[in-house]
Write a protein that holds these residues in place. Structure first.
Motif, PDB file in Angstrom:
ATOM      1  N   ALA A 201      44.045  50.925  41.848  1.00  0.00           N
ATOM      2  CA  ALA A 201      44.025  49.677  42.614  1.00  0.00           C
ATOM      3  C   ALA A 201      43.823  48.484  41.689  1.00  0.00           C
ATOM      4  O   ALA A 201      44.497  47.454  41.818  1.00  0.00           O
ATOM      5  N   ILE A 202      42.902  48.600  40.751  1.00  0.00           N
ATOM      6  CA  ILE A 202      42.663  47.515  39.796  1.00  0.00           C
ATOM      7  C   ILE A 202      43.917  47.269  38.963  1.00  0.00           C
ATOM      8  O   ILE A 202      44.340  46.125  38.778  1.00  0.00           O
ATOM      9  N   ALA A 203      44.533  48.346  38.475  1.00  0.00           N
ATOM     10  CA  ALA A 203      45.709  48.211  37.607  1.00  0.00           C
ATOM     11  C   ALA A 203      46.876  47.541  38.315  1.00  0.00           C
ATOM     12  O   ALA A 203      47.669  46.836  37.687  1.00  0.00           O
ATOM     13  N   GLY A 204      46.996  47.732  39.628  1.00  0.00           N
ATOM     14  CA  GLY A 204      48.127  47.186  40.368  1.00  0.00           C
ATOM     15  C   GLY A 204      47.839  45.861  41.054  1.00  0.00           C
ATOM     16  O   GLY A 204      48.649  45.420  41.874  1.00  0.00           O
ATOM     17  N   SER A 205      46.726  45.238  40.718  1.00  0.00           N
ATOM     18  CA  SER A 205      46.314  44.035  41.432  1.00  0.00           C
ATOM     19  C   SER A 205      45.932  42.916  40.472  1.00  0.00           C
ATOM     20  O   SER A 205      45.721  43.139  39.284  1.00  0.00           O
ATOM     21  N   LEU A 206      45.805  41.733  41.030  1.00  0.00           N
ATOM     22  CA  LEU A 206      45.234  40.589  40.327  1.00  0.00           C
ATOM     23  C   LEU A 206      43.745  40.610  40.643  1.00  0.00           C
ATOM     24  O   LEU A 206      43.351  40.477  41.805  1.00  0.00           O
ATOM     25  N   SER A 207      42.916  40.828  39.625  1.00  0.00           N
ATOM     26  CA  SER A 207      41.486  40.973  39.836  1.00  0.00           C
ATOM     27  C   SER A 207      40.719  39.764  39.338  1.00  0.00           C
ATOM     28  O   SER A 207      41.093  39.145  38.338  1.00  0.00           O
ATOM     29  N   PHE A 208      39.628  39.460  40.036  1.00  0.00           N
ATOM     30  CA  PHE A 208      38.740  38.357  39.701  1.00  0.00           C
ATOM     31  C   PHE A 208      37.347  38.924  39.479  1.00  0.00           C
ATOM     32  O   PHE A 208      36.825  39.631  40.342  1.00  0.00           O
ATOM     33  N   GLY A 209      36.759  38.620  38.346  1.00  0.00           N
ATOM     34  CA  GLY A 209      35.382  39.014  38.082  1.00  0.00           C
ATOM     35  C   GLY A 209      34.500  37.783  38.040  1.00  0.00           C
ATOM     36  O   GLY A 209      34.893  36.743  37.505  1.00  0.00           O
ATOM     37  N   ALA A 210      33.306  37.896  38.607  1.00  0.00           N
ATOM     38  CA  ALA A 210      32.288  36.846  38.501  1.00  0.00           C
ATOM     39  C   ALA A 210      31.236  37.356  37.527  1.00  0.00           C
ATOM     40  O   ALA A 210      30.716  38.465  37.691  1.00  0.00           O
ATOM     41  N   TYR A 211      30.931  36.542  36.511  1.00  0.00           N
ATOM     42  CA  TYR A 211      30.054  36.960  35.424  1.00  0.00           C
ATOM     43  C   TYR A 211      28.903  35.980  35.260  1.00  0.00           C
ATOM     44  O   TYR A 211      29.094  34.761  35.357  1.00  0.00           O
ATOM     45  N   GLU A 212      27.723  36.511  34.975  1.00  0.00           N
ATOM     46  CA  GLU A 212      26.606  35.653  34.595  1.00  0.00           C
ATOM     47  C   GLU A 212      26.932  35.050  33.236  1.00  0.00           C
ATOM     48  O   GLU A 212      27.309  35.768  32.309  1.00  0.00           O
ATOM     49  N   ARG A 213      26.821  33.740  33.129  1.00  0.00           N
ATOM     50  CA  ARG A 213      27.110  33.097  31.842  1.00  0.00           C
ATOM     51  C   ARG A 213      26.146  33.551  30.749  1.00  0.00           C
ATOM     52  O   ARG A 213      26.549  33.774  29.617  1.00  0.00           O
ATOM     53  N   ALA A 214      24.881  33.682  31.072  1.00  0.00           N
ATOM     54  CA  ALA A 214      23.873  34.008  30.062  1.00  0.00           C
ATOM     55  C   ALA A 214      24.061  35.401  29.475  1.00  0.00           C
ATOM     56  O   ALA A 214      23.951  35.593  28.272  1.00  0.00           O
ATOM     57  N   SER A 215      24.362  36.379  30.319  1.00  0.00           N
ATOM     58  CA  SER A 215      24.431  37.768  29.862  1.00  0.00           C
ATOM     59  C   SER A 215      25.844  38.322  29.775  1.00  0.00           C
ATOM     60  O   SER A 215      26.073  39.339  29.120  1.00  0.00           O
ATOM     61  N   GLY A 216      26.792  37.705  30.481  1.00  0.00           N
ATOM     62  CA  GLY A 216      28.153  38.235  30.561  1.00  0.00           C
ATOM     63  C   GLY A 216      28.285  39.375  31.544  1.00  0.00           C
ATOM     64  O   GLY A 216      29.360  39.964  31.690  1.00  0.00           O
ATOM     65  N   ARG A 217      27.206  39.708  32.253  1.00  0.00           N
ATOM     66  CA  ARG A 217      27.198  40.828  33.191  1.00  0.00           C
ATOM     67  C   ARG A 217      28.076  40.535  34.407  1.00  0.00           C
ATOM     68  O   ARG A 217      28.007  39.461  35.004  1.00  0.00           O
TER      69      ARG A 217
END
Length: 145
Positions: free
Chosen positions: A47-63
């Motif tokens: 599903a990830i490979a076939g889609s446009l994915s958006f990640g939200a990341y903590e700026r401080a840690s990159g998590r």
């Protein structure tokens, strides 16, 4: 879109697939998301490979703290799905921020519609401009599983 909580500056939303943490996404969705409970890791990775994915990341840690996935032809239609925000950071507007990032990323494509389905987050998506379907009787589904 304004940040009503003043906390979005602590987070970054990116469409870079190399930054995603597929194991974390699978854990979230397969154990805590009513629409994806029990989804296999292999199915989630496809599903990830076939889609446009958006990640939200903590700026401080990159998590990675949030995720959204869009299935689209980049010309006429898109389906927003698998929106998930880590329980540790809920209530800060990240769900709305993800929906707004999707809206803004897709806007230049001139899509006729972007659909989503939700049982309980209408207010989250409404803040990003989504509205109930006015003619749901036109929609149909093919249930295969």
């Amino acid at each position: 879109m304004s940040d009503p909580t003043g906390t979005w500056a602590d987070y970054e939303i990116s469409c870079d697939p190399d930054r995603l943490d597929p194991a974390r996404i699978h854990h979230w969705l397969s154990t805590d998301a009513y629409w994806a409970l029990g989804r296999s890791r292999e199915q989630q990775d496809r599903a990830i490979a076939g889609s446009l994915s958006f990640g939200a990341y903590e700026r401080a840690s990159g998590r990675l703290v949030g995720y959204a996935r869009v299935v689209t032809d980049h010309a006429t239609f898109a389906w927003l799905c698998d929106v998930y925000v880590d329980r540790d950071v809920r209530g800060r507007g990240l769900g709305t921020a993800l929906a707004a990032a999707v809206r803004d990323r897709l806007a230049p494509l001139g899509l006729r519609r972007v659909l989503l389905a939700t049982d309980d987050a209408h207010g989250v998506y409404g803040k990003a401009g989504f509205a109930p379907i006015t003619d749901p009787e036109k929609l149909m589904v093919l249930k295969t599983g």
